[in-house]
Write a protein that holds these residues in place. Structure first.
Motif, PDB file in Angstrom:
ATOM      1  N   GLU A 368       0.805  -1.222   0.000  1.00  0.00           N
ATOM      2  CA  GLU A 368       0.000   0.000   0.000  1.00  0.00           C
ATOM      3  C   GLU A 368       0.840   1.275   0.000  1.00  0.00           C
ATOM      4  OE1 GLU A 368      -3.227   2.113   2.991  1.00  0.00           O
ATOM      5  OE2 GLU A 368      -2.971  -0.060   3.098  1.00  0.00           O
ATOM      6  N   ASN A 369       1.897   1.309   0.841  1.00  0.00           N
ATOM      7  CA  ASN A 369       2.655   2.557   0.981  1.00  0.00           C
ATOM      8  C   ASN A 369       3.450   2.934  -0.269  1.00  0.00           C
ATOM      9  OD1 ASN A 369       4.093   0.188   1.811  1.00  0.00           O
ATOM     10  ND2 ASN A 369       5.755   1.469   2.512  1.00  0.00           N
ATOM     11  N   THR A 395      -7.371   2.460  -5.245  1.00  0.00           N
ATOM     12  CA  THR A 395      -8.518   2.364  -4.336  1.00  0.00           C
ATOM     13  C   THR A 395      -9.291   1.067  -4.554  1.00  0.00           C
ATOM     14  OG1 THR A 395      -9.830   3.673  -5.894  1.00  0.00           O
ATOM     15  CG2 THR A 395      -8.809   4.842  -4.063  1.00  0.00           C
ATOM     16  N   TYR A 398      -7.030  -1.478  -2.569  1.00  0.00           N
ATOM     17  CA  TYR A 398      -7.157  -1.318  -1.116  1.00  0.00           C
ATOM     18  C   TYR A 398      -8.421  -0.512  -0.823  1.00  0.00           C
ATOM     19  CZ  TYR A 398      -2.321  -2.916  -0.851  1.00  0.00           C
ATOM     20  OH  TYR A 398      -1.171  -3.669  -0.959  1.00  0.00           O
ATOM     21  N   GLN A 400     -10.676  -0.618   1.384  1.00  0.00           N
ATOM     22  CA  GLN A 400     -11.079  -0.301   2.756  1.00  0.00           C
ATOM     23  C   GLN A 400     -10.043   0.565   3.485  1.00  0.00           C
ATOM     24  OE1 GLN A 400     -11.759  -4.290   4.275  1.00  0.00           O
ATOM     25  NE2 GLN A 400     -13.959  -4.073   3.935  1.00  0.00           N
ATOM     26  N   SER A 401      -9.024   0.996   2.760  1.00  0.00           N
ATOM     27  CA  SER A 401      -7.952   1.777   3.383  1.00  0.00           C
ATOM     28  C   SER A 401      -8.239   3.277   3.295  1.00  0.00           C
ATOM     29  CB  SER A 401      -6.617   1.471   2.689  1.00  0.00           C
ATOM     30  OG  SER A 401      -5.638   2.401   3.091  1.00  0.00           O
ATOM     31  N   THR A 403      -6.187   5.622   4.232  1.00  0.00           N
ATOM     32  CA  THR A 403      -4.955   6.257   3.743  1.00  0.00           C
ATOM     33  C   THR A 403      -4.923   6.257   2.220  1.00  0.00           C
ATOM     34  OG1 THR A 403      -3.827   5.426   5.704  1.00  0.00           O
ATOM     35  CG2 THR A 403      -2.439   6.219   3.911  1.00  0.00           C
ATOM     36  N   VAL A 431     -15.049   2.511   3.268  1.00  0.00           N
ATOM     37  CA  VAL A 431     -14.207   2.491   4.478  1.00  0.00           C
ATOM     38  C   VAL A 431     -15.054   2.312   5.731  1.00  0.00           C
ATOM     39  CG1 VAL A 431     -12.481   3.990   3.406  1.00  0.00           C
ATOM     40  CG2 VAL A 431     -14.228   4.993   4.877  1.00  0.00           C
ATOM     41  N   GLU A 435     -13.350   5.165  10.922  1.00  0.00           N
ATOM     42  CA  GLU A 435     -12.065   5.692  10.452  1.00  0.00           C
ATOM     43  C   GLU A 435     -12.234   6.761   9.377  1.00  0.00           C
ATOM     44  OE1 GLU A 435     -10.011   2.281   9.040  1.00  0.00           O
ATOM     45  OE2 GLU A 435      -9.859   1.325  11.011  1.00  0.00           O
TER      46      GLU A 435
END
Length: 595
Positions: A368-369, A395, A398, A400-401, A403, A431, A435
Motif C-alpha cells: 500500500e505505501n 482504491t 485497497y 477499505q484503506s 490512507t 471504508v 475511520e
C-alpha cells in the motif's frame, strides 16, 4: 545499631589518618568526611532501609575516590594506594553487595556495580559480580552476552567467554543475538591467535609450546558455532547476519563461501536471500579507465544496477510474493533517491522503477505505501493521465484503506478530476465509518473550494447525521466556521443556536462561538454569559479552565466583577476529583496576577 556504626567509622580511621598525613586532605576535611559517613551509615542501619540511601552512600564514596585521584595528580603523590584507595573500593563493593542482595531484581543496580568494578576494582571482581548477577537473572540473554564480552575484553580470556556463551545457550537455545555474539567471539579469538603467530614468527622465536592448530587458525571453531546455530534457527536473515559478521574478518574467505553456498541452496524460498544476493552485485569491481569521468562512473553504476535487477527478476520468477516484490521496489526506490548529475542514469532509474511498480500492481502484490511513491513520480514527470489511472486502481486494490482513499482523492483534486464527487461517495461507502473522519474533512475542504454554498452545506448536514461521534463533532465545528466565513456573525449565531442541543457536543464548538462573539466590534456580555453557561452545563464537572475563563471574562471591561464570587462558589460545587485542587491553585494565581 550505634555500636555497628561506631565500629564501621573506627575501621575508617587508618585510611583517613593517611589522607591527612600525606597532605591529600586537611584535618577539617577529614572531620567533614567522618560527619557525613556517620549520617549515611545510620541510614543504612534503620529498620526500614531505602535503595536510595545505599545509592547515596555509594555515590559519596565514589566522589571521595574521584577527589583523591585529582588531589594526587595535583600534588604528584602516587604512593600508599593499598592503605588509602583499596579500603574505600572494598567498602563500595561491600555496600553494592548488600544492596544487590536486598534488591536482587534491580538489574540497573547490578549494572552500576559492574560499571564501578570496570573503573576502580580488579578484573576478578567483575567476574564475581557477573557470576552473582547471572545466578539471579539467567533469563536475560543480554546479561550473558555482556558477561562474556567482559571476559574477552577485560580479562582477555576467550576460554571463560566461550564457557559463558555455552551456558547462555543452555538457557536460551534459540536466541539469535547470543549465537551472533558467540560466532563473533570465536572469530575475534581466531584473529588474535593469528596476530600472535605472526608476531612470534617476525621475532624469529621458537614457537615451542605455542604451537598453533591450523584448524583453529582457519576459523573451524566459528564454523562449528555457525552449524549449530543454523541447525536450530533456520532463517535466511539470521544466516545473512552471520555472513556479515564473517565478512568483517579477512581470513574467512572459505567460511564466507560456505555460508553463501548454504544460503543459495537452502533459503531460496525467502525474499531476504534474493535481496541480499542482488545487492551483492553492487560491490562488483568496475573498469578502472571508465571510472575517470562522471559519465563513465554513471555507466558503471548503471551496469551494476542492471545486474542487481537481473537477480531480482530471477527472484520474482522463483518467488512471486509480496515480500519479494517489496524488496525489488524498495531497492529501486532507494537507487532513484540517490543524487546524480547524469540525466541518462536518472531516466533509466525512473523507467526501471515505474516498470516494476506496474508489474507488482498487476500481480496484486504491491504494498500500500508504495502507491504514494508511484503517484509522486507520475505527477512530478507530468503524467496526469497515468496518475489518475493509478489513483483509481489503487482504491480498488485497497478499497477499505482510508490512507489509500485520501491519497487518491488528493491526487484527483490536484488534477481537477470531474468524477471526484462520486469518488468521495464511493470512499465513504467502502471504508469503516469509525475511520472516515479524514475523508469527511477532505470532502469539506474540496467542496468549499469547488462547489456551491448549497452543496457544501448539504455535505456538512450529512456529516452531522453520522453515527460516529468524532465525525459529527468535527462537522459541527466546520459548519460553525463555514457559516461565519460565508454569512458572517448572524449566520454563525443562527447555526450555533440550531446545533447547541444536538449531541454529541464538543468543547471546541462552544469556545469557537465565544471567540466569534469576542471578534465583533461590539460584543455582548449577555451572549457570552449564555455561551459560558451552556458549555459549563456540558463540561463544567471536569474542566477547571472553563470556569477560570468565565471569571476572567467577568473581570474584563465588559463584565461585572461582583459576579466572580458566585461563579467561584458554583465551580467549587460542580468540579469533581483533582479538578477542584487544580482550580483552587489556579484561582489563587489569578488573584495574585500570576495567571
Amino acid at each position: 545499631m550505634a555500636e555497628i556504626v561506631q565500629q564501621r567509622i573506627e575501621d575508617r580511621i587508618p585510611e583517613l589518618e593517611q589522607l591527612e598525613r600525606v597532605g591529600l586532605f586537611t584535618k577539617k576535611e577529614v572531620k567533614s568526611i567522618i560527619k557525613r559517613v556517620t549520617a549515611l551509615e545510620y541510614k543504612l542501619h534503620r529498620l526500614i532501609v531505602n535503595k536510595e540511601d545505599f545509592i547515596a552512600y555509594i555515590q559519596y564514596e565514589i566522589n571521595v575516590l574521584e577527589l583523591i585521584k585529582k588531589r594526587r595528580a595535583h600534588i604528584h603523590y602516587q604512593f600508599k594506594r593499598e592503605e588509602i584507595e583499596y579500603p574505600i573500593i572494598h567498602r563500595i563493593n561491600s555496600i553494592f553487595k548488600r544492596a544487590t542482595n536486598k534488591w536482587k531484581d534491580d538489574v540497573q543496580l547490578w549494572l552500576s556495580h559492574v560499571a564501578f568494578c570496570k573503573k576502580w576494582a580488579t578484573k576478578s571482581q567483575i567476574s564475581k559480580v557477573f557470576s552473582a548477577m547471572l545466578a539471579i537473572h539467567p533469563d536475560k540473554p543480554a546479561l550473558w552476552i555482556m558477561a562474556a564480552k567482559s571476559e574477552l575484553e577485560d580479562r582477555n580470556s576467550s576460554e571463560s567467554a566461550r564457557h559463558l556463551f555455552l551456558r547462555a545457550l543452555r538457557f536460551h537455545p534459540n536466541d539469535k543475538k547470543v549465537y551472533q555474539e558467540y560466532f563473533r567471539m570465536e572469530l575475534l579469538h581466531c584473529e588474535k591467535l593469528r596476530k600472535q603467530k605472526i608476531q612470534l614468527e617476525q621475532a624469529q622465536m621458537d614457537l615451542g609450546e605455542y604451537e598453533f592448530s591450523p584448524e583453529i587458525l582457519s576459523g573451524k571453531l566459528a564454523e562449528v558455532v555457525y552449524k549449530d546455530a543454523t541447525g536450530k534457527i533456520k532463517e535466511a536473515e539470521f544466516v545473512i547476519s552471520l555472513l556479515n559478521i564473517a565478512a568483517i574478518f579477512d581470513f574467512t574467505k572459505d567460511l564466507q563461501e560456505s555460508i553463501l553456498q548454504d544460503l543459495q541452496t537452502n533459503y531460496t524460498d525467502d525474499s531476504s536471500t534474493w535481496d541480499f544476493m542482488a545487492k551483492r552485485e553492487l560491490e562488483a569491481p568496475g573498469a578502472g579507465e571508465e571510472l575517470q569521468t562522471a559519465k563513465g562512473r554513471a555507466s558503471d553504476i548503471n551496469r551494476r544496477e542492471e545486474r542487481c535487477c537481473q537477480v531480482y527478476e530471477e527472484g520474482v520468477k522463483s518467488l512471486n510474493t509480496e515480500p519479494m516484490w517489496t524488496c525489488y521496489v524498495a531497492f529501486l526506490l532507494e537507487r532513484m533517491k540517490r543524487k546524480t548529475n547524469v540525466q541518462e542514469l536518472k531516466e533509466k532509474r525512473q523507467e526501471r522503477l515505474l516498470g516494476v511498480l506496474q508489474r507488482a500492481h498487476d500481480c496484486s502484490l504491491l504494498k500500500e505505501n508504495y502507491y504514494k511513491n508511484w503517484l509522486q513520480i507520475l505527477l512530478s514527470s507530468g503524467d496526469a493521465e497515468g496518475a489518475a489511472s493509478v489513483a483509481m486502481t489503487a482504491t480498488q486494490r485497497y478499497s477499505q484503506s482510508v490512507t489509500m482513499w485520501s491519497l487518491s482523492l488528493q491526487t484527483l483534486m490536484e488534477l481537477g478530476s470531474r468524477d471526484i464527487g462520486r469518488c468521495f461517495q464511493d470512499a465513504l461507502k467502502h471504508v469503516n465509518p469509525k475511520e472516515s473522519l479524514p475523508l469527511w474533512q477532505l470532502q469539506f475542504e474540496w467542496s468549499k473550494a469547488n462547489q456551491s454554498a448549497e452543496e457544501t452545506e448539504a455535505i456538512l448536514k450529512r456529516g452531522l447525521l453520522s453515527a460516529v461521534p468524532a465525525v459529527a463533532m468535527e462537522m459541527k465545528e466546520c459548519y460553525l466556521d463555514w457559516s461565519y466565513s460565508t454569512g458572517g456573525y448572524k449566520k454563525a449565531r443562527k447555526t450555533f443556536t440550531s446545533l447547541q442541543e444536538n449531541r454529541p457536543l464538543s468543547k471546541d464548538f462552544f469556545t469557537r462561538m465565544i471567540q466569534i462573539e469576542k471578534e465583533q466590534e461590539n460584543p455582548k456580555m449577555n451572549n457570552l454569559r449564555d455561551y459560558y453557561e451552556r458549555v459549563l452545563q456540558e463540561f463544567g464537572t471536569s474542566d477547571e479552565d472553563l470556569w477560570l475563563q468565565y471569571i476572567r471574562e467577568e473581570l474584563g471591561p465588559l463584565g461585572q466583577p461582583e459576579n466572580c464570587g458566585k461563579i467561584h462558589w458554583r465551580a467549587m460545587k460542580f468540579l469533581e476529583g483533582e479538578s477542584v485542587e487544580r482550580f483552587v491553585s489556579k484561582y489563587a494565581l489569578l488573584q495574585t496576577g500570576h495567571l
